[in-house]
Design a protein around this motif. Structure first.
Motif, PDB file in Angstrom:
ATOM      1  N   UNK A 310      11.362   2.806   9.314  1.00  0.00           N
ATOM      2  CA  UNK A 310      10.354   3.784   9.764  1.00  0.00           C
ATOM      3  C   UNK A 310       9.464   3.800   8.638  1.00  0.00           C
ATOM      4  N   UNK A 311       9.762   2.983   7.648  1.00  0.00           N
ATOM      5  CA  UNK A 311       8.958   3.309   6.241  1.00  0.00           C
ATOM      6  C   UNK A 311       8.050   1.778   6.194  1.00  0.00           C
ATOM      7  N   UNK A 312       6.782   1.964   5.739  1.00  0.00           N
ATOM      8  CA  UNK A 312       5.753   0.846   5.697  1.00  0.00           C
ATOM      9  C   UNK A 312       6.287  -0.052   4.840  1.00  0.00           C
ATOM     10  N   UNK A 313       5.964  -1.435   4.696  1.00  0.00           N
ATOM     11  CA  UNK A 313       6.050  -2.191   3.784  1.00  0.00           C
ATOM     12  C   UNK A 313       5.401  -2.800   2.958  1.00  0.00           C
ATOM     13  N   UNK A 314       5.761  -3.088   1.601  1.00  0.00           N
ATOM     14  CA  UNK A 314       4.397  -3.653   0.758  1.00  0.00           C
ATOM     15  C   UNK A 314       4.047  -4.926   0.949  1.00  0.00           C
ATOM     16  N   UNK A 315       3.095  -5.407   0.577  1.00  0.00           N
ATOM     17  CA  UNK A 315       2.388  -6.883   0.618  1.00  0.00           C
ATOM     18  C   UNK A 315       1.855  -7.236  -0.724  1.00  0.00           C
ATOM     19  N   UNK A 316       1.903  -8.448  -0.983  1.00  0.00           N
ATOM     20  CA  UNK A 316       1.130  -9.112  -2.089  1.00  0.00           C
ATOM     21  C   UNK A 316       0.352 -10.098  -1.756  1.00  0.00           C
TER      22      UNK A 316
END
Ligand SMILES: Nc1nc2c(c(=O)[nH]1)N[C@H]1C(S)=C(S)[C@@H](COP(=O)(O)O)O[C@H]1N2
Ligand SMILES: [Mo]
Length: 365
Positions: A310-316
């Motif tokens: 239910x939480x956002x994911x990081x991205x790079x």
């Protein structure tokens, strides 16, 4: 809910400059600065805030959550009684349904969000189903209506802030009556002492200053369901309800900003671009990045700091650029087949505009 005739109906959508009404709302309700995308859990003071009316005064010792309607045992629970029930913590990303509204033309005159009406919290409290089971749902139960302590007038209707959940949503394991945010008590602006948190849904569902839960035997038709929060192409049509968050990705703008325009200047590349992405409609499957205003796209690397669906994911994304002017964009896709559009999809209320973010950047020698 009472209809007043005050001569204060909502103004029509406009293409004109920002109005004082919008500026007043914008000054009360703040967004999350984009550089705060660096935190997997948004520090409490940086989480966006949206308050329709006023933050109500709450006396903790006098506070009770009442549960009534289609239940076997109506309840009146103190905070200590709620805290004594089994606890549940959910890391959840919340986004206002009006995020992106100010970028629509014509735009609804309302809270004029750009792109940053979002935040992620660790919400801790009691599962809603635990409290409903304690009260005992009757066969006739259809909706669970959540009522806040705050009251105001909206489009000439005098009301307490209310939103309802269909029973199947209310009984989801991860729906929380939260009394803590990020390990501390809820701050006043986020609903002290208790709020509803419905992971995956747009912000309006997460009723703050929660005072009562009423189980109804027919679908709820209050203002925030029947009048507000509907997708409409014409103000007079019935429309369809706004529910779960469409996918969105955001980029923490690289380099340094110009004070006024917030145009970005980057000294040299390569630069590691970073951001976060989420969807309430399905599982997030990819984020792509473009540096030419959305013509050519390349995949970003997804990270998963919070491990919560239910939480956002990081991205790079490792960006290699030569000196020049660029328009950075990012777009998210979920496994329900949704992808962020390049251009906004318009509706009367200005809801759920998840068009891609555009960040003009100058790379200098
Ligand atoms: N009681 C009450 N609950 C409310 C609101 C409100 O005005 N009153 N605003 C809603 C809206 S529109 C949003 S986007 C979220 C914002 O929650 P936050 O301020 O904690 O970010 O709360 C929702 N819950
Ligand atoms: Mo909202």
């Amino acid at each position: 809910m009472k209809e007043l005739k005050l001569g204060l109906p909502l103004p029509p959508p406009t293409d004109g400059p920002l109005t004082v009404d919008e500026l007043r709302l914008a000054a009360r309700n703040h967004a999350m600065p984009l550089e705060a995308l660096r935190y997997p859990v948004t520090p409490v003071g940086l989480h966006y805030v949206l308050v329709h009316y006023d933050i109500p005064a709450v006396e903790e010792s006098a506070f009770r959550l009442t549960v009534d309607g289609e239940v076997e045992r109506p309840l009146s629970l103190t905070l200590d009684e709620l805290r004594a029930l089994p606890a549940l913590e959910v890391a959840s990303t919340m986004e206002c349904a009006g995020n992106g509204r100010a970028l629509l033309a014509p735009r609804a005159v309302s809270q004029p969000w750009l792109l940053e009406a979002v935040g992620t919290g660790r919400w801790r409290g009691v599962a809603l189903h635990t409290v409903l089971e304690l009260a005992g749902l009757r066969e006739s139960a259809v909706d669970v209506v959540a009522t806040g302590l705050d009251r105001g007038i909206e489009n000439e209707v005098d009301q307490r802030y209310q939103r309802a959940l269909p029973l199947a949503e209310a009984l989801r394991e991860e729906v929380v009556l939260a009394y803590e945010l990020n390990g501390g008590p809820l701050p006043p602006q986020h609903g002290f002492p208790l709020r509803l948190v419905v992971p995956g849904w747009y912000g309006m569902t997460n009723v703050k200053w929660l005072a009562s839960l009423t189980v109804t035997d027919e679908p709820f038709t209050g203002y925030q369901h029947a009048r507000s929060y509907r997708f409409r192409l014409d103000p007079d049509e019935e429309g369809t309800p706004v529910t779960r968050m469409l996918p969105r990705s955001l980029l923490a703008p690289p380099g340094v900003p110009d004070f006024l325009s917030r145009e970005r200047f980057v000294d040299s590349t390569p630069v590691r671009l970073e951001g976060r992405a989420w969807s309430g409609q399905g599982r997030l499957v990819s984020v792509e990045v473009s540096d030419d205003d959305g013509v050519v796209w390349a995949p970003a690397q997804l990270t998963d700091d919070l491990g919560s669906p239910w939480a956002w994911r990081g991205w790079t994304y490792e960006w290699n650029a030569t000196p020049g002017r660029y328009v950075l964009c990012c777009r998210a896709r979920d496994d329900a087949g949704n992808v962020q559009p390049l251009e906004p999809v318009w509706n009367v209320g200005g809801y759920a505009n998840n068009a891609v973010q555009r960040v003009p950047v100058t790379v200098v020698d």
